[in-house]
Design a protein around this motif. Sequence first.
Motif, PDB file in Angstrom:
ATOM      1  N   ILE A 179       0.821  -1.259   0.103  1.00  0.00           N
ATOM      2  CA  ILE A 179       0.016   0.064  -0.059  1.00  0.00           C
ATOM      3  C   ILE A 179       0.750   1.041  -0.143  1.00  0.00           C
ATOM      4  N   GLY A 180       0.466   2.372  -0.875  1.00  0.00           N
ATOM      5  CA  GLY A 180       1.352   3.501  -0.928  1.00  0.00           C
ATOM      6  C   GLY A 180       1.781   3.735  -2.391  1.00  0.00           C
ATOM      7  N   LEU A 181       2.894   4.360  -2.583  1.00  0.00           N
ATOM      8  CA  LEU A 181       3.354   4.601  -3.837  1.00  0.00           C
ATOM      9  C   LEU A 181       4.364   3.422  -4.400  1.00  0.00           C
ATOM     10  N   ASP A 182       4.368   3.129  -5.371  1.00  0.00           N
ATOM     11  CA  ASP A 182       5.271   2.199  -6.191  1.00  0.00           C
ATOM     12  C   ASP A 182       6.590   2.479  -5.806  1.00  0.00           C
ATOM     13  N   PRO A 183       7.575   1.819  -5.476  1.00  0.00           N
ATOM     14  CA  PRO A 183       8.989   2.270  -4.924  1.00  0.00           C
ATOM     15  C   PRO A 183       9.681   2.473  -6.363  1.00  0.00           C
ATOM     16  N   VAL A 184       9.187   2.015  -7.625  1.00  0.00           N
ATOM     17  CA  VAL A 184      10.094   2.366  -8.786  1.00  0.00           C
ATOM     18  C   VAL A 184       9.347   3.561  -9.671  1.00  0.00           C
ATOM     19  N   LEU A 185       8.154   3.199  -9.838  1.00  0.00           N
ATOM     20  CA  LEU A 185       7.236   3.919 -10.828  1.00  0.00           C
ATOM     21  C   LEU A 185       6.670   5.192 -10.181  1.00  0.00           C
ATOM     22  N   GLY A 186       6.408   4.976  -8.867  1.00  0.00           N
ATOM     23  CA  GLY A 186       5.820   6.340  -8.048  1.00  0.00           C
ATOM     24  C   GLY A 186       4.259   6.343  -8.606  1.00  0.00           C
ATOM     25  N   THR A 187       3.546   5.108  -8.677  1.00  0.00           N
ATOM     26  CA  THR A 187       2.031   5.291  -9.065  1.00  0.00           C
ATOM     27  C   THR A 187       1.403   4.779  -7.654  1.00  0.00           C
ATOM     28  N   GLU A 188       0.147   5.371  -7.488  1.00  0.00           N
ATOM     29  CA  GLU A 188      -0.419   4.972  -6.361  1.00  0.00           C
ATOM     30  C   GLU A 188      -1.063   3.476  -6.227  1.00  0.00           C
ATOM     31  N   ARG A 189      -1.115   2.774  -5.157  1.00  0.00           N
ATOM     32  CA  ARG A 189      -1.400   1.538  -4.886  1.00  0.00           C
ATOM     33  C   ARG A 189      -2.282   1.515  -3.973  1.00  0.00           C
ATOM     34  N   PHE A 190      -3.568   0.942  -3.880  1.00  0.00           N
ATOM     35  CA  PHE A 190      -4.457   0.839  -2.904  1.00  0.00           C
ATOM     36  C   PHE A 190      -4.691   2.004  -1.816  1.00  0.00           C
ATOM     37  N   THR A 191      -4.404   3.165  -2.231  1.00  0.00           N
ATOM     38  CA  THR A 191      -4.527   4.455  -1.463  1.00  0.00           C
ATOM     39  C   THR A 191      -5.874   4.937  -1.524  1.00  0.00           C
ATOM     40  N   PHE A 192      -6.939   4.734  -2.509  1.00  0.00           N
ATOM     41  CA  PHE A 192      -8.054   5.159  -2.353  1.00  0.00           C
ATOM     42  C   PHE A 192      -8.385   6.462  -2.364  1.00  0.00           C
ATOM     43  N   GLY A 193      -7.288   7.230  -3.077  1.00  0.00           N
ATOM     44  CA  GLY A 193      -7.413   8.630  -3.072  1.00  0.00           C
ATOM     45  C   GLY A 193      -6.880   9.538  -1.781  1.00  0.00           C
ATOM     46  N   THR A 194      -6.443   8.553  -0.726  1.00  0.00           N
ATOM     47  CA  THR A 194      -6.117   9.346   0.454  1.00  0.00           C
ATOM     48  C   THR A 194      -4.771   9.595   0.612  1.00  0.00           C
ATOM     49  N   VAL A 195      -4.657  11.123   0.822  1.00  0.00           N
ATOM     50  CA  VAL A 195      -3.113  11.597   0.956  1.00  0.00           C
ATOM     51  C   VAL A 195      -2.120  10.906   2.005  1.00  0.00           C
ATOM     52  N   GLU A 196      -3.130  10.627   3.212  1.00  0.00           N
ATOM     53  CA  GLU A 196      -1.902   9.922   4.219  1.00  0.00           C
ATOM     54  C   GLU A 196      -1.392   8.677   3.959  1.00  0.00           C
ATOM     55  N   MET A 197      -2.281   8.028   2.928  1.00  0.00           N
ATOM     56  CA  MET A 197      -1.737   6.523   2.507  1.00  0.00           C
ATOM     57  C   MET A 197      -0.719   6.652   1.568  1.00  0.00           C
ATOM     58  N   LEU A 198      -0.468   7.629   0.865  1.00  0.00           N
ATOM     59  CA  LEU A 198       0.522   7.730  -0.085  1.00  0.00           C
ATOM     60  C   LEU A 198       2.116   6.920   0.343  1.00  0.00           C
ATOM     61  N   GLY A 199       2.432   7.494   1.486  1.00  0.00           N
ATOM     62  CA  GLY A 199       3.586   6.711   2.079  1.00  0.00           C
ATOM     63  C   GLY A 199       3.438   5.639   2.552  1.00  0.00           C
ATOM     64  N   GLY A 200       2.113   4.865   2.609  1.00  0.00           N
ATOM     65  CA  GLY A 200       2.050   3.576   2.952  1.00  0.00           C
ATOM     66  C   GLY A 200       1.641   3.782   4.722  1.00  0.00           C
ATOM     67  N   PHE A 201       1.849   2.540   5.166  1.00  0.00           N
ATOM     68  CA  PHE A 201       1.355   2.540   6.757  1.00  0.00           C
ATOM     69  C   PHE A 201       2.932   2.320   7.221  1.00  0.00           C
ATOM     70  N   ASP A 202       3.179   3.277   8.160  1.00  0.00           N
ATOM     71  CA  ASP A 202       4.511   3.118   9.009  1.00  0.00           C
ATOM     72  C   ASP A 202       4.608   1.772   9.783  1.00  0.00           C
ATOM     73  N   PHE A 203       5.770   1.483   9.689  1.00  0.00           N
ATOM     74  CA  PHE A 203       5.424  -0.046  10.471  1.00  0.00           C
ATOM     75  C   PHE A 203       5.386  -0.075  11.898  1.00  0.00           C
ATOM     76  N   LEU A 204       5.741   0.959  12.618  1.00  0.00           N
ATOM     77  CA  LEU A 204       5.652   1.074  13.993  1.00  0.00           C
ATOM     78  C   LEU A 204       4.240   1.053  14.683  1.00  0.00           C
ATOM     79  N   PRO A 205       3.495   1.705  14.194  1.00  0.00           N
ATOM     80  CA  PRO A 205       2.158   1.683  14.469  1.00  0.00           C
ATOM     81  C   PRO A 205       1.221   0.225  14.232  1.00  0.00           C
ATOM     82  N   ILE A 206       1.728  -0.160  12.981  1.00  0.00           N
ATOM     83  CA  ILE A 206       1.137  -1.500  12.677  1.00  0.00           C
ATOM     84  C   ILE A 206       1.893  -2.637  13.824  1.00  0.00           C
ATOM     85  N   LEU A 207       2.847  -2.415  14.015  1.00  0.00           N
ATOM     86  CA  LEU A 207       3.536  -3.522  15.071  1.00  0.00           C
ATOM     87  C   LEU A 207       2.767  -3.259  16.467  1.00  0.00           C
ATOM     88  N   ILE A 208       2.821  -2.102  16.858  1.00  0.00           N
ATOM     89  CA  ILE A 208       1.974  -1.712  18.136  1.00  0.00           C
ATOM     90  C   ILE A 208       0.627  -2.377  18.234  1.00  0.00           C
TER      91      ILE A 208
END
Length: 508
Positions: A179-208
């Motif tokens: 989820i977030g931006l494609d690491p090579v092409l920079g296209t959006e993946r599964f963000t549903f137009g949400t700006v906060e999800m462009l960078g993907g989910f940060d690992f630490l909140p997921i872990l906690i």
Amino acid sequence: MENLLLSLEAILQWDTLLLMFIGVLAGIIFGSIPGFTITMAVALTLPFSFGLEPLQGIALMMGVWIGGASGGLISACLLGIPGTPSAVATTFDGYPMTKSGQPGRALAIGLWSSFFGAIIGGIILVLAAPMLAGWALRFGPWEFFSLMVFGLSAIASLGQGNLLKGIAAGLIGMFVGTIGLDPVLGTERFTFGTVEMLGGFDFLPILIGIFAFSQLLSEVQNKNRQTFDFDKKVSLSYPIGKTIKDMFSSIVNVVRSSIIGTIVGALPGAGSSIANLLSYDIAKKTSKHPEKFGKGTKDGVIAAETANNSSEGGALIPTLALGIPGSAVTAMMMGALLIHGIQPGPFFLTTQPVLANGIFLSFFISAFFMLIIQTFGIRAFLRINDVPLHYLLPIVITLCALGSFAINNRVFDMWVLLLFGVIGYLLKKTDFSLAAFVLGVILGPMTEENLRRALETNPDPMLFISRPISGTLIFLTVASIGYALYTNYRYNKKIKAEQLPEDPSLKV
């Protein structure tokens, strides 16, 4: 010898030792609080290092680093919530030991495992830095991809007897990592137009969320929460003699896990989280009783904690010998040296021998401080379990929320915490492996990135096999999966054999 004596003279000054002691204490506290990572703790000390002598500044940061690496085991063992990402695998057996009435033993084994891991990792750092640094430098995207795939093969053995559920949990985790931006092409993946999800989910909140909230929700549901009688001497502490005996009875596990941690730590970007999980998986695969893992075996705690702490020594290898940060923490240490006009790299060990030896010594001294502080503070740490749930629950939730918010200073990460807390609770209730999910989240994006880098450099897929290191890792991956399938079959066969006499349909 002259340079070593000069380093000893510099590091054994009372003010330098005091800075290290304070750093270790602060690191243990930060490491034991879910959400307050080691990186965050070391980052807070970075500004202070600018006004200190280079050795004092690095010694302070080293203390926080070593203390934090060990501090994560406290909440991992007592609450089932890893204080740091590198203590994930520690929860698998540390918390079951606590629930079975052995909190003192769990903490003692984890502490001494951390100490031995740090010492062995430090020895390897001093003796083999040039060799291991040169070996790590040979890793290209093909080798990193094969290493990540080898790590992902651990998913097959983390299903707790249900191979399909383990694989499914791992695949869900890998999907979350896309989820977030494609690491090579920079296209959006599964963000549903949400700006906060462009960078993907940060690992630490997921872990906690996965470990903390799922555990807290389970505790809320469990009206008969188990408590421990800390008036009993065996619960308040655990004899050093028995702990040392436990360690030496698993000496092969200690040494093997320390070597694994050091090697993984020496790979820039690999990190202690991977070392923690990979070492646990290998220990389970090579154990004579793999069915005991996840139920409170000391070998699980030993494998996780020795690799976790030895990886810190490994991370210093490329930092000092090549000027390539092995982790986020060593990047900050490198920045502190650069502020003072000192350039880590191939000539650092020869042009700055006093400072280099001082850094090595501060590593070992911090490990001893960590052992002393946690040994005498173990009674206070054990009291966490004595706190009533209605007091403990809001405190832990608040700390988790603050830790998630502090990463990027945005409320979105707190929603991520809540979302994955619910997901973790549902996975746990349906017997899906949380460890396999987390492994997929960690390694999935790294696997994709290195695969695409490799194919962009050279589209020939045979390079993954023909390159010696990469081919060896691919072979180990196949062997790992095959062994996991075999042990899963043997485990299920044993369970069926144990249940067979109790089957009423077989009675005449």
